[in-house]
Design a protein around this motif. Structure first.
Motif, PDB file in Angstrom:
ATOM      1  N   ARG A 166      50.450  58.456  29.606  1.00  0.00           N
ATOM      2  CA  ARG A 166      49.346  57.288  29.258  1.00  0.00           C
ATOM      3  C   ARG A 166      49.980  56.152  29.740  1.00  0.00           C
ATOM      4  O   ARG A 166      49.223  55.238  30.278  1.00  0.00           O
ATOM      5  CB  ARG A 166      49.089  57.604  27.648  1.00  0.00           C
ATOM      6  N   ALA A 167      51.220  56.150  29.532  1.00  0.00           N
ATOM      7  CA  ALA A 167      51.750  54.723  30.107  1.00  0.00           C
ATOM      8  C   ALA A 167      51.712  54.706  31.631  1.00  0.00           C
ATOM      9  O   ALA A 167      51.420  53.577  32.141  1.00  0.00           O
ATOM     10  CB  ALA A 167      53.440  54.579  29.600  1.00  0.00           C
ATOM     11  N   PHE A 168      51.913  55.832  32.287  1.00  0.00           N
ATOM     12  CA  PHE A 168      51.843  55.613  33.763  1.00  0.00           C
ATOM     13  C   PHE A 168      50.320  55.235  34.103  1.00  0.00           C
ATOM     14  O   PHE A 168      50.021  54.716  35.135  1.00  0.00           O
ATOM     15  CB  PHE A 168      52.066  57.052  34.340  1.00  0.00           C
ATOM     16  N   LEU A 169      49.395  55.936  33.510  1.00  0.00           N
ATOM     17  CA  LEU A 169      47.914  55.568  33.784  1.00  0.00           C
ATOM     18  C   LEU A 169      47.702  54.211  33.623  1.00  0.00           C
ATOM     19  O   LEU A 169      46.864  53.432  34.449  1.00  0.00           O
ATOM     20  CB  LEU A 169      46.959  56.226  33.004  1.00  0.00           C
ATOM     21  N   ARG A 170      48.130  53.419  32.358  1.00  0.00           N
ATOM     22  CA  ARG A 170      47.989  52.035  31.976  1.00  0.00           C
ATOM     23  C   ARG A 170      48.623  51.274  33.041  1.00  0.00           C
ATOM     24  O   ARG A 170      47.980  50.157  33.487  1.00  0.00           O
ATOM     25  CB  ARG A 170      48.485  51.990  30.571  1.00  0.00           C
ATOM     26  N   SER A 171      49.715  51.703  33.734  1.00  0.00           N
ATOM     27  CA  SER A 171      50.319  50.696  34.834  1.00  0.00           C
ATOM     28  C   SER A 171      49.529  50.754  36.054  1.00  0.00           C
ATOM     29  O   SER A 171      49.660  49.680  36.705  1.00  0.00           O
ATOM     30  CB  SER A 171      51.780  51.255  34.957  1.00  0.00           C
ATOM     31  N   LEU A 172      48.841  51.804  36.221  1.00  0.00           N
ATOM     32  CA  LEU A 172      47.738  51.995  37.537  1.00  0.00           C
ATOM     33  C   LEU A 172      46.836  50.772  37.189  1.00  0.00           C
ATOM     34  O   LEU A 172      46.705  49.943  38.218  1.00  0.00           O
ATOM     35  CB  LEU A 172      47.312  53.260  37.500  1.00  0.00           C
ATOM     36  N   TYR A 173      46.072  50.761  36.120  1.00  0.00           N
ATOM     37  CA  TYR A 173      45.052  50.036  36.177  1.00  0.00           C
ATOM     38  C   TYR A 173      45.244  48.741  35.754  1.00  0.00           C
ATOM     39  O   TYR A 173      44.532  47.626  36.103  1.00  0.00           O
ATOM     40  CB  TYR A 173      43.990  50.705  35.191  1.00  0.00           C
ATOM     41  N   HIS A 174      46.411  48.470  35.236  1.00  0.00           N
ATOM     42  CA  HIS A 174      46.936  47.005  35.045  1.00  0.00           C
ATOM     43  C   HIS A 174      47.209  46.341  36.365  1.00  0.00           C
ATOM     44  O   HIS A 174      47.005  45.176  36.678  1.00  0.00           O
ATOM     45  CB  HIS A 174      48.176  46.769  34.274  1.00  0.00           C
ATOM     46  N   GLN A 175      47.753  47.070  37.259  1.00  0.00           N
ATOM     47  CA  GLN A 175      47.982  46.602  38.695  1.00  0.00           C
ATOM     48  C   GLN A 175      46.712  46.245  39.329  1.00  0.00           C
ATOM     49  O   GLN A 175      46.707  45.482  40.120  1.00  0.00           O
ATOM     50  CB  GLN A 175      48.849  47.661  39.174  1.00  0.00           C
ATOM     51  N   TYR A 176      45.502  47.244  39.291  1.00  0.00           N
ATOM     52  CA  TYR A 176      44.481  46.955  39.946  1.00  0.00           C
ATOM     53  C   TYR A 176      43.863  45.769  39.498  1.00  0.00           C
ATOM     54  O   TYR A 176      43.526  44.837  40.250  1.00  0.00           O
ATOM     55  CB  TYR A 176      43.653  48.123  39.732  1.00  0.00           C
ATOM     56  N   ALA A 177      43.995  45.605  38.117  1.00  0.00           N
ATOM     57  CA  ALA A 177      43.578  44.141  37.699  1.00  0.00           C
ATOM     58  C   ALA A 177      44.095  43.009  38.166  1.00  0.00           C
ATOM     59  O   ALA A 177      43.531  41.743  38.498  1.00  0.00           O
ATOM     60  CB  ALA A 177      43.423  44.351  36.037  1.00  0.00           C
ATOM     61  N   GLU A 178      45.472  43.148  38.241  1.00  0.00           N
ATOM     62  CA  GLU A 178      46.454  41.926  38.947  1.00  0.00           C
ATOM     63  C   GLU A 178      45.932  41.809  40.398  1.00  0.00           C
ATOM     64  O   GLU A 178      45.839  40.574  40.837  1.00  0.00           O
ATOM     65  CB  GLU A 178      47.808  42.376  38.658  1.00  0.00           C
ATOM     66  N   TRP A 179      45.585  42.734  41.048  1.00  0.00           N
ATOM     67  CA  TRP A 179      45.100  42.679  42.445  1.00  0.00           C
ATOM     68  C   TRP A 179      43.631  41.826  42.483  1.00  0.00           C
ATOM     69  O   TRP A 179      43.636  41.594  43.498  1.00  0.00           O
ATOM     70  CB  TRP A 179      45.017  44.020  43.253  1.00  0.00           C
ATOM     71  N   GLY A 180      42.971  41.885  41.261  1.00  0.00           N
ATOM     72  CA  GLY A 180      41.674  41.156  41.775  1.00  0.00           C
ATOM     73  C   GLY A 180      40.401  42.479  41.881  1.00  0.00           C
ATOM     74  O   GLY A 180      39.528  42.053  42.170  1.00  0.00           O
ATOM     75  N   VAL A 181      40.883  43.837  41.393  1.00  0.00           N
ATOM     76  CA  VAL A 181      39.835  44.797  41.747  1.00  0.00           C
ATOM     77  C   VAL A 181      38.547  44.651  40.704  1.00  0.00           C
ATOM     78  O   VAL A 181      38.663  44.400  39.662  1.00  0.00           O
ATOM     79  CB  VAL A 181      40.616  46.162  41.709  1.00  0.00           C
ATOM     80  N   ASP A 182      37.361  44.874  41.257  1.00  0.00           N
ATOM     81  CA  ASP A 182      36.264  44.948  40.323  1.00  0.00           C
ATOM     82  C   ASP A 182      35.561  46.025  40.328  1.00  0.00           C
ATOM     83  O   ASP A 182      34.725  46.284  39.257  1.00  0.00           O
ATOM     84  CB  ASP A 182      35.348  43.981  41.056  1.00  0.00           C
ATOM     85  N   PHE A 183      35.854  47.093  40.947  1.00  0.00           N
ATOM     86  CA  PHE A 183      35.407  48.420  41.174  1.00  0.00           C
ATOM     87  C   PHE A 183      36.417  49.534  41.208  1.00  0.00           C
ATOM     88  O   PHE A 183      37.093  49.309  42.195  1.00  0.00           O
ATOM     89  CB  PHE A 183      34.244  48.383  42.046  1.00  0.00           C
ATOM     90  N   VAL A 184      36.427  50.504  40.799  1.00  0.00           N
ATOM     91  CA  VAL A 184      37.355  51.742  40.843  1.00  0.00           C
ATOM     92  C   VAL A 184      36.321  52.996  41.088  1.00  0.00           C
ATOM     93  O   VAL A 184      35.660  53.224  40.037  1.00  0.00           O
ATOM     94  CB  VAL A 184      38.283  51.775  39.840  1.00  0.00           C
ATOM     95  N   LYS A 185      36.607  53.687  42.062  1.00  0.00           N
ATOM     96  CA  LYS A 185      36.181  54.960  42.567  1.00  0.00           C
ATOM     97  C   LYS A 185      37.094  56.031  42.109  1.00  0.00           C
ATOM     98  O   LYS A 185      38.003  56.154  42.723  1.00  0.00           O
ATOM     99  CB  LYS A 185      35.241  55.170  43.817  1.00  0.00           C
ATOM    100  N   HIS A 186      37.208  56.765  41.142  1.00  0.00           N
ATOM    101  CA  HIS A 186      38.193  57.726  40.552  1.00  0.00           C
ATOM    102  C   HIS A 186      37.619  59.112  41.054  1.00  0.00           C
ATOM    103  O   HIS A 186      36.727  59.706  40.512  1.00  0.00           O
ATOM    104  CB  HIS A 186      38.151  57.590  38.956  1.00  0.00           C
ATOM    105  N   ASP A 187      38.435  59.606  41.922  1.00  0.00           N
ATOM    106  CA  ASP A 187      38.169  60.981  42.545  1.00  0.00           C
ATOM    107  C   ASP A 187      39.025  62.104  41.891  1.00  0.00           C
ATOM    108  O   ASP A 187      39.925  61.958  41.453  1.00  0.00           O
ATOM    109  CB  ASP A 187      38.371  60.844  44.076  1.00  0.00           C
ATOM    110  N   CYS A 188      38.486  63.414  42.426  1.00  0.00           N
ATOM    111  CA  CYS A 188      38.799  64.612  41.823  1.00  0.00           C
ATOM    112  C   CYS A 188      39.049  64.798  40.247  1.00  0.00           C
ATOM    113  O   CYS A 188      39.983  64.998  39.812  1.00  0.00           O
ATOM    114  CB  CYS A 188      40.137  64.888  42.573  1.00  0.00           C
ATOM    115  N   ILE A 189      38.012  64.084  39.610  1.00  0.00           N
ATOM    116  CA  ILE A 189      38.122  64.009  38.166  1.00  0.00           C
ATOM    117  C   ILE A 189      36.905  64.412  37.470  1.00  0.00           C
ATOM    118  O   ILE A 189      36.791  64.539  36.148  1.00  0.00           O
ATOM    119  CB  ILE A 189      38.391  62.506  37.846  1.00  0.00           C
TER     120      ILE A 189
END
Length: 645
Positions: A197-220
Motif C-alpha cells: 500500500r505504501a508503494f501505491l501511495r508513493s506513485l500517486y503522491h508523485q503524480y500529484a507533485e507533477w501536477g497531474v489532473d487525470f489518471v487512466k489506470h489500465d489492466c485493472i
C-alpha cells in the motif's frame, strides 16, 4: 433558405451560445459532467514525444477547449525508451527511479531530466487553460521487481521499514498476477501488506507533485479486475491536496454487476475493449450501452462526484494502427455516416468523449462533427437516456417498385436463437450462482452449469476438473496460495485450460471473455468452487457465469435512443446498422412509454432533424426518415399540450 430552415439554424446558434455559457461555469463536483478531452493513443500509440504532445495541446486549447475538451492525456509507455527492440510487451526498456516508479523517458520528454518528471509539461498544459492526464498500469513494473528496488515511505520519508527491515519490490510484487495482455511489463502488488500500500501511495503522491489532473489506470478492470488496488488508489486520491480524476481501463467483458463494485470509487470506467475505426467496433457498442443505461450506471455516484461508463476514445481523423511503433500516418477508415453514427451514440449514451486523432491534421468535417452543438448539449445535459425499443423499419427496394414491409416490429419483440456464452461477472451477482460438481468416476469430476442441466435440447455446459501438476518447489507455494483450486479443461485429456483473462487487449467486437491456452501454473487458470455455487477465479476474483444470449442484429439491425433535454425537448436518434438503406419510423405515442410523466396523447409535437437541418413541422402520428446503411438520424421534438398558449 426557407423560414423554417432559418428558424432551425437560428435555434442551433442559440444552443451553441447557451452551451458555451454553461461550459464557462466551473463545476463543484468532480466529473459532474462526462469528461471530455484528447488522448494520444489512437494517433501515436506509445511513441509520442513532448513536442508532439504540446503541439496537439496548443491546438486543443485554441479550438476545442471552448467546447468542453479540457483534458489532454498521454497514453501508455511514456516511460519506455524509443529504441530498437522496444514494443508493447518488451522488458528492460523502461526508465524507473530508485523507488521502482516509472518516470518519463528523457529522450522523448527532455523537460523531465533532473528528476522533474512531468512537472514542466503539466505547467505548460495548465498555462494553456487545459488539464493534464497520464496513462498508468496497475501494480508495479516487472523491471522494478527484477531490480528489487527499495520502497518509498511518503509518510515518514525515506525507505519503507517494518518489522526491523527495509522492504523492497520483490516483497510486494505478485509474479503470478502479471497483467494478462502485458505479462512482461507489470504485475499486481500485494495490497494486504502495508509495504504494498505504501508503494501505491508513493506513485500517486508523485503524480500529484507533477501536477497531474487525470489518471487512466489500465489492466485493472473488466477481465483484469482488481478491486483491492482500485479501492486503495481511490483512498489515496482523496488524501491529496489536488483533485485527480480517476479513470479505469480497458474494461474488456465488463458487466453492470461488475461495475457496481467500483463505480463509487472512480470517475469513469471503460466498458469495452479497445475501439478502433472499424464498423464492427462501432456496432458492438450498442448492446453494452443499452445494458449500462438500463442498470442506471450513467452518472452514478463516483469518487468525490460522479462516475460514467466509458465507450473509449473516438478514433477519428488522422490515426496510427493498433500496437504500432509508428505515429499518425493514415486517415480514419470509417465512412462519414459511420463516424456520425459513432459520435451520435457516444452523445446519447453520455459517454466521456476523448478525441483520438492528431489535432495537427484535423479536417473541418471531423472538427464539425466533434463540436456539433446539439450532440455536445445531449452529451452533457440530457436526462432519461436509454435505448428506445419501439422502432419500425422498411427496406428500400432498388428495383424502383417501392417499399417492402420488412421487419415492422419493435425491438422488444425480437426473436432469435439462443447462444451460450461463458463470461465473468461480480461474485455478488446472483446470476453467477449455478455451478455444481458432477462425478463421472472416482478419478474424474466435471464442473457443470446447473442452469442447463436437464435441458431436453442442449446438454449441460460442463468443464473437466483437474488439479494442476506441480514441481516439488511449486507445490509448497500452491498449498500456501491456491489450496483447493483447480484447472478447468474442455475434455478430460486435452491439455488446454480455461484462462479467465485474455492474453491481449481485445477490440470491442470480440465478445469472447475467456480463452483456452496450454495449461500452466498461474492465477489466470486457477479456479475454486464455493459453497454458494459460484466458480471464482484467483486472478481477478470474478466469477464465471454461463449466459444465454440471443443472437442480435449487430450486422443488420436497427436501433434507437431517446433522451430529454434541459428545456423539456425530446431527442430521438435512429441508427441503421444494416447494409441496406432503410425507412425508420416511430409512433409519437410510443415515446411516452419510456419518458416518465409525459402524456403525449393530447400534445402537438413539432420536430426537426439535426443533420439535414430539415424542419418537418407538426408530427401527425409518427416520425419517419430514410437512413442510409450504417448511418443515423437525430430528431428534436418540442411537444406542447393542445390548448396551451
Amino acid at each position: 433558405m426557407t423560414r423554417l430552415s432559418f428558424l432551425f439554424f437560428t435555434g442551433i446558434f442559440i444552443l451553441q451560445r447557451e452551451l458555451s455559457e454553461a461550459l464557462s461555469e466551473r463545476h463543484e463536483l468532480q466529473a459532474d459532467l462526462p469528461p471530455r478531452g484528447w488522448n494520444s493513443y489512437d494517433s501515436f500509440s506509445w511513441i509520442i514525444s513532448e513536442t508532439e504532445f504540446l503541439e496537439n495541446a496548443e491546438i486543443i486549447s485554441k479550438r476545442l477547449l471552448p467546447y468542453g475538451y479540457e483534458y489532454v492525456v498521454v497514453d501508455f509507455l511514456w516511460y519506455r525508451r524509443k529504441v530498437e527492440g522496444a514494443y508493447t510487451d518488451a522488458l528492460g526498456f523502461d526508465v524507473i527511479d530508485e523507488w521502482g516508479r516509472v518516470i518519463p523517458d528523457p529522450g522523448r520528454w527532455p523537460s523531465s531530466s533532473g528528476g522533474k518528471g512531468f512537472s514542466e509539461v503539466a505547467k505548460r498544459v495548465h498555462d494553456m487553460g487545459l488539464k493534464f492526464g497520464i496513462h498508468v498500469m496497475r501494480g508495479i513494473s516487472t523491471q522494478a521487481v527484477n531490480a528489487n528496488t527499495l520502497i518509498l515511505d511518503t509518510i515518514k520519508g525515506g525507505t519503507y521499514e517494518e518489522s526491523g527491515r527495509q522492504w523492497r519490490a520483490k516483497d510486494i510484487g505478485l509474479t503470478e498476477r502479471a497483467c494478462a495482455w502485458m505479462p512482461h511489463g507489470f504485475m499486481s502488488v500485494n495490497t494486504k501488506t502495508r509495504a504494498g500500500r505504501a508503494f501505491l501511495r508513493s506513485l500517486y503522491h508523485q503524480y500529484a507533485e507533477w501536477g497531474v489532473d487525470f489518471v487512466k489506470h489500465d489492466c485493472i478492470f473488466g477481465d483484469d479486475l482488481d478491486v483491492d488496488e482500485i479501492s486503495i488508489v481511490s483512498e489515496v486520491l482523496k488524501e491529496l491536496d489536488r483533485p485527480i480524476l480517476y479513470s479505469l481501463s480497458p474494461g474488456t467483458s465488463a458487466t453492470p454487476a461488475m461495475a457496481k463494485d467500483v463505480s463509487g470509487l472512480v470517475n469513469m470506467y471503460r466498458i469495452t475493449g479497445d475501439d478502433w475505426d472499424t464498423w464492427g467496433d462501432v456496432a458492438s457498442h450498442f448492446n453494452i450501452s443499452r445494458d449500462f443505461a438500463a442498470a442506471n450506471m450513467v452518472g452514478a455516484t463516483g469518487l468525490q462526484g460522479k462516475s460514467w461508463p466509458d465507450l473509449d476514445m473516438l478514433p477519428l481523423g488522422w490515426l496510427t494502427d493498433p500496437g504500432s511503433n509508428e505515429g499518425p500516418h493514415r486517415e480514419c477508415s470509417l465512412s462519414s455516416d459511420e463516424q456520425r453514427t459513432q459520435m451520435t451514440l457516444w452523445s446519447m449514451v453520455k459517454s466521456p468523449i476523448m478525441f483520438g486523432g492528431d489535432m495537427r491534421k484535423i479536417d473541418e468535417r471531423t472538427f464539425d462533427l466533434i463540436t456539433n452543438p446539439v450532440l455536445l448539449e445531449i452529451n452533457y445535459f440530457s436526462t432519461n437516456n436509454m435505448e428506445f425499443p419501439y422502432i419500425n423499419s422498411r427496406k428500400y427496394l432498388k428495383s424502383g417498385k417501392g417499399f417492402l414491409n420488412w421487419e415492422s416490429r419493435n425491438l422488444k419483440d425480437e426473436s432469435a436463437s439462443d447462444t451460450r456464452v461463458l463470461g465473468l461477472s461480480s461474485c455478488k451477482d446472483q446470476k453467477a450462482r449455478g455451478w455444481a460438481v458432477e462425478a463421472i468416476d472416482e478419478d474424474i469430476e466435471k464442473i457443470c452449469w446447473k442452469g442447463n442441466i436437464g435441458s431436453k435440447h442442449k446438454p449441460p455446459f460442463c468443464l473437466y476438473k483437474k488439479t494442476p501438476w506441480l514441481t516439488s518447489d511449486e507445490e509448497v507455494i500452491y498449498k500456501q496460495q491456491y489450496q483447493g483450486n483447480f484447472h478447468l479443461l474442455t475434455t478430460s485429456t486435452m491439455d488446454l485450460c480455461l484462462d479467465a483473462s485474455p492474453t491481449r487487449k481485445h477490440t470491442s467486437q470480440e465478445s469472447q471473455t475467456c480463452s483456452w491456452s496450454r495449461c500452466r501454473w498461474n492465477s489466470n487458470q486457477m479456479w475454486e468452487l464455493n459453497l454458494n455455487e459460484t466458480l471464482v477465479n484467483s486472478y481477478s476474483g470474478l466469477c464465471a457465469v454461463v449466459k444465454m444470449v440471443k443472437a442480435n442484429f449487430i450486422s443488420g439491425g436497427i436501433r434507437s435512443w431517446i433522451a430529454t433535454g434541459r428545456q423539456g425537448e425530446v431527442y430521438v436518434s435512429f441508427f441503421n446498422l444494416s447494409p441496406d438503406r432503410m425507412i425508420l419510423s416511430a409512433n409519437i405515442l410510443d415515446l411516452a412509454k419510456v419518458l416518465p410523466g409525459r402524456d403525449l396523447s393530447k400534445a402537438s409535437c413539432r420536430y426537426s432533424e439535426v443533420f439535414s437541418g430539415k424542419d418537418y413541422g407538426v408530427a401527425k402520428q409518427e416520425i419517419s426518415i430514410e437512413v442510409e446503411m450504417h448511418a443515423s438520424a437525430l430528431f428534436i421534438l418540442n411537444c406542447t399540450s393542445l390548448g396551451r398558449a
